[in-house]
Design a protein around this motif. Sequence first.
Motif, PDB file in Angstrom:
ATOM      1  N   ALA A 165       0.815  -1.097   0.077  1.00 11.97           N
ATOM      2  CA  ALA A 165       0.003  -0.126  -0.062  1.00 11.97           C
ATOM      3  C   ALA A 165       0.838   1.408   0.073  1.00 11.97           C
ATOM      4  N   GLY A 166       1.854   1.061   0.845  1.00 11.44           N
ATOM      5  CA  GLY A 166       2.857   2.562   0.850  1.00 11.44           C
ATOM      6  C   GLY A 166       3.526   2.605  -0.570  1.00 11.44           C
ATOM      7  N   LEU A 167       3.999   1.452  -1.090  1.00 10.80           N
ATOM      8  CA  LEU A 167       4.680   1.298  -2.448  1.00 10.80           C
ATOM      9  C   LEU A 167       3.749   1.972  -3.570  1.00 10.80           C
ATOM     10  N   ILE A 168       2.376   1.723  -3.317  1.00  9.13           N
ATOM     11  CA  ILE A 168       1.736   2.046  -4.623  1.00  9.13           C
ATOM     12  C   ILE A 168       1.348   3.779  -4.381  1.00  9.13           C
ATOM     13  N   GLN A 169       1.350   4.177  -3.014  1.00 12.89           N
ATOM     14  CA  GLN A 169       0.894   5.505  -2.834  1.00 12.89           C
ATOM     15  C   GLN A 169       2.293   6.131  -3.399  1.00 12.89           C
ATOM     16  N   LEU A 170       3.510   5.574  -2.916  1.00 14.98           N
ATOM     17  CA  LEU A 170       4.761   6.208  -3.516  1.00 14.98           C
ATOM     18  C   LEU A 170       4.902   6.349  -4.992  1.00 14.98           C
ATOM     19  N   VAL A 171       4.611   5.405  -5.695  1.00 10.65           N
ATOM     20  CA  VAL A 171       4.692   5.302  -7.126  1.00 10.65           C
ATOM     21  C   VAL A 171       3.537   6.174  -7.661  1.00 10.65           C
ATOM     22  N   ALA A 172       2.436   6.390  -6.903  1.00 13.25           N
ATOM     23  CA  ALA A 172       1.319   7.143  -7.353  1.00 13.25           C
ATOM     24  C   ALA A 172       1.679   8.780  -7.361  1.00 13.25           C
ATOM     25  N   VAL A 173       2.402   9.093  -6.315  1.00  9.06           N
ATOM     26  CA  VAL A 173       2.690  10.282  -6.005  1.00  9.06           C
ATOM     27  C   VAL A 173       3.918  10.767  -6.913  1.00  9.06           C
ATOM     28  N   PHE A 174       5.004   9.977  -6.586  1.00 10.57           N
ATOM     29  CA  PHE A 174       6.109  10.404  -7.485  1.00 10.57           C
ATOM     30  C   PHE A 174       6.175   9.970  -9.008  1.00 10.57           C
ATOM     31  N   GLY A 175       5.420   9.214  -9.278  1.00  7.31           N
ATOM     32  CA  GLY A 175       5.150   9.133 -10.664  1.00  7.31           C
ATOM     33  C   GLY A 175       4.194  10.033 -11.495  1.00  7.31           C
ATOM     34  N   SER A 176       3.379  10.387 -10.595  1.00 12.62           N
ATOM     35  CA  SER A 176       2.265  11.742 -11.490  1.00 12.62           C
ATOM     36  C   SER A 176       3.336  12.796 -11.320  1.00 12.62           C
ATOM     37  N   ALA A 177       4.228  13.266 -10.346  1.00 13.75           N
ATOM     38  CA  ALA A 177       5.169  14.168 -10.121  1.00 13.75           C
ATOM     39  C   ALA A 177       6.106  14.267 -11.551  1.00 13.75           C
ATOM     40  N   LEU A 178       6.737  13.051 -11.846  1.00 17.08           N
ATOM     41  CA  LEU A 178       7.533  12.812 -13.036  1.00 17.08           C
ATOM     42  C   LEU A 178       6.798  13.094 -14.196  1.00 17.08           C
ATOM     43  N   LEU A 179       5.476  12.440 -14.293  1.00 10.58           N
ATOM     44  CA  LEU A 179       4.667  12.684 -15.696  1.00 10.58           C
ATOM     45  C   LEU A 179       4.360  14.211 -15.792  1.00 10.58           C
ATOM     46  N   PHE A 180       3.921  14.963 -14.600  1.00  8.08           N
ATOM     47  CA  PHE A 180       3.570  16.419 -14.674  1.00  8.08           C
ATOM     48  C   PHE A 180       4.616  17.177 -15.155  1.00  8.08           C
TER      49      PHE A 180
ATOM     50  N   PHE B 197      14.141  16.080 -10.662  1.00  7.21           N
ATOM     51  CA  PHE B 197      13.651  15.046 -11.359  1.00  7.21           C
ATOM     52  C   PHE B 197      14.588  14.184 -12.331  1.00  7.21           C
ATOM     53  N   ASN B 198      16.037  14.696 -12.053  1.00 12.71           N
ATOM     54  CA  ASN B 198      17.075  14.119 -12.912  1.00 12.71           C
ATOM     55  C   ASN B 198      17.811  12.978 -12.081  1.00 12.71           C
ATOM     56  N   MET B 199      16.965  12.256 -11.114  1.00 15.19           N
ATOM     57  CA  MET B 199      17.635  11.379 -10.309  1.00 15.19           C
ATOM     58  C   MET B 199      17.829   9.981 -11.283  1.00 15.19           C
ATOM     59  N   PRO B 200      19.186   9.547 -10.861  1.00 17.84           N
ATOM     60  CA  PRO B 200      19.498   8.386 -11.730  1.00 17.84           C
ATOM     61  C   PRO B 200      18.798   6.977 -11.426  1.00 17.84           C
ATOM     62  N   THR B 201      18.522   6.280 -12.382  1.00 20.70           N
ATOM     63  CA  THR B 201      17.763   5.211 -12.233  1.00 20.70           C
ATOM     64  C   THR B 201      18.500   4.113 -11.125  1.00 20.70           C
ATOM     65  N   SER B 202      19.662   3.996 -11.225  1.00 23.85           N
ATOM     66  CA  SER B 202      20.363   3.122 -10.294  1.00 23.85           C
ATOM     67  C   SER B 202      20.054   3.681  -8.846  1.00 23.85           C
ATOM     68  N   LEU B 203      20.086   4.988  -8.568  1.00 24.70           N
ATOM     69  CA  LEU B 203      19.770   5.494  -7.239  1.00 24.70           C
ATOM     70  C   LEU B 203      18.236   5.191  -6.654  1.00 24.70           C
ATOM     71  N   LEU B 204      17.365   5.165  -7.916  1.00 22.35           N
ATOM     72  CA  LEU B 204      15.889   4.818  -7.617  1.00 22.35           C
ATOM     73  C   LEU B 204      15.736   3.432  -7.113  1.00 22.35           C
ATOM     74  N   ILE B 205      16.590   2.579  -7.891  1.00 20.78           N
ATOM     75  CA  ILE B 205      16.729   1.197  -7.541  1.00 20.78           C
ATOM     76  C   ILE B 205      16.943   0.944  -5.992  1.00 20.78           C
ATOM     77  N   TYR B 206      18.219   1.842  -5.667  1.00 19.71           N
ATOM     78  CA  TYR B 206      18.800   1.437  -4.200  1.00 19.71           C
ATOM     79  C   TYR B 206      17.725   2.056  -3.221  1.00 19.71           C
ATOM     80  N   MET B 207      17.032   3.197  -3.812  1.00 19.94           N
ATOM     81  CA  MET B 207      15.783   3.499  -2.882  1.00 19.94           C
ATOM     82  C   MET B 207      14.795   2.432  -2.430  1.00 19.94           C
ATOM     83  N   LEU B 208      14.421   1.994  -3.694  1.00 21.20           N
ATOM     84  CA  LEU B 208      13.433   1.099  -3.357  1.00 21.20           C
ATOM     85  C   LEU B 208      13.858  -0.244  -2.550  1.00 21.20           C
ATOM     86  N   ILE B 209      15.028  -0.736  -2.862  1.00 26.97           N
ATOM     87  CA  ILE B 209      15.543  -1.762  -1.952  1.00 26.97           C
ATOM     88  C   ILE B 209      15.607  -1.266  -0.573  1.00 26.97           C
TER      89      ILE B 209
END
Length: 413
Positions: A237-252, A270-282
């Motif tokens: 649920a927390g992950l879905i909310q994070l994806v919704a918020v940050f995903g919409s921010a990236l889209l906008f 919004f220029n966050m490297p993909t590798s850092l995003l993966i580490y954040m998720l882990i």
Amino acid sequence: MKQFGKILKFELKNYLANKVFVGITLVLVVLIAAVLFFPRITESFKSADDTPAADNLPIMLIAGDNEESNETVREAFSSVFTDYEILIAENNSESIKQQITDGYAECAFVMNGLTSYTYYVNNLSMYDENTTVADEVLQNIYRMSAMMQSGMSAEDTQEIFSLQIEHETLSLGQDQMQNFFYTYIMIFALYMVILLYGQMVATNVATEKSSRAMEVLITSAKPTSMMFGKVIASCLAGLIQLVAVFGSALLFFNLNKTYWGDNAIVSSIFNMPTSLLIYMLIFFLLGFFIYAFMYGAIGSTTSKLEDINTSVMPVTMLFIIAFIVVVFSLSSGTVDNTLLKVCSYIPFTSPIAMFTRIAMSTVSFYEIAISIAILIVSAVGIGIISAKIYRVGVLLYGTTPKIGTVLKLIRKA
């Protein structure tokens, strides 16, 4: 496994059907949309040929007894104060003060020569750097004048002062200035989500216990399945909310990228490297599991719902201390200090400490691997222990039992 799947599905459905959960998510998305669409909206109210005219610029006055010097200063100021219309005024202090207080002019420089002046402004902003810029310009004018008086030509002096120093900065590690803003935002997001959903796990467990529904559930499902089902559902649920918020921010942001092109801070976020995003998720997932398991275990030992906040305070304070250490390290610019390095391997602090070091410094892969391995082992171990506490705790009523009492009951179980 079947029990776990049913519990996971049931708990996740409750989160997604919760009006507060959906409402907060939608409000955050709408607020982000309003912020990121703001430049586009304001631009749409301007006409296509609406270009800033000189008359629309705030006025800066130049005054002094030497007319030739005033004109020299006006020309020099015009090249650096491009946001102002520079005008020469009579050297009358009262008149200048009146023009500024009436709003005709925003500020004024009353020259007492090239090396001294009085700066007039109505409300001095904490970001007002006009005097700093003026000092540098006047210093150059004075030096040029002194050189010309000593025999140098105007062309030679102009060439000396117009020389531009070329430099190149080559960062062999991380660019902390570029990474600071999105690192801080991500750390704050992890902090809020882990604490928020951890508290929700504890509250849900305590609610089921107080309603006696837990006594029925514990006889038909394994405590491990129940604990892991609740925690993973909360995590999703927390992950879905994070994806919704940050995903919409990236889209906008991508929809309005051209309107934010000159804003280095927003662009860097919004220029966050993909590798850092993966580490954040882990680190988010592992950190969340550790704290959610502890919150769930504490919730199972609490008899009254109103005692939840008091019971989980030690766990909350542990995470708050980790957050404070990280924020102070970020603010000081020394993320490789000994304290933060130690925190990078402690499972209760490493989710945000190691992530901060990865984002703001150069960390070897083996250090990251060790930190992740410790987190995985800790999450599994704490999960199993929490499930045992959960099994014993849900059957304890009355005053909240002490840690020693719970441990004795676990050993007997």
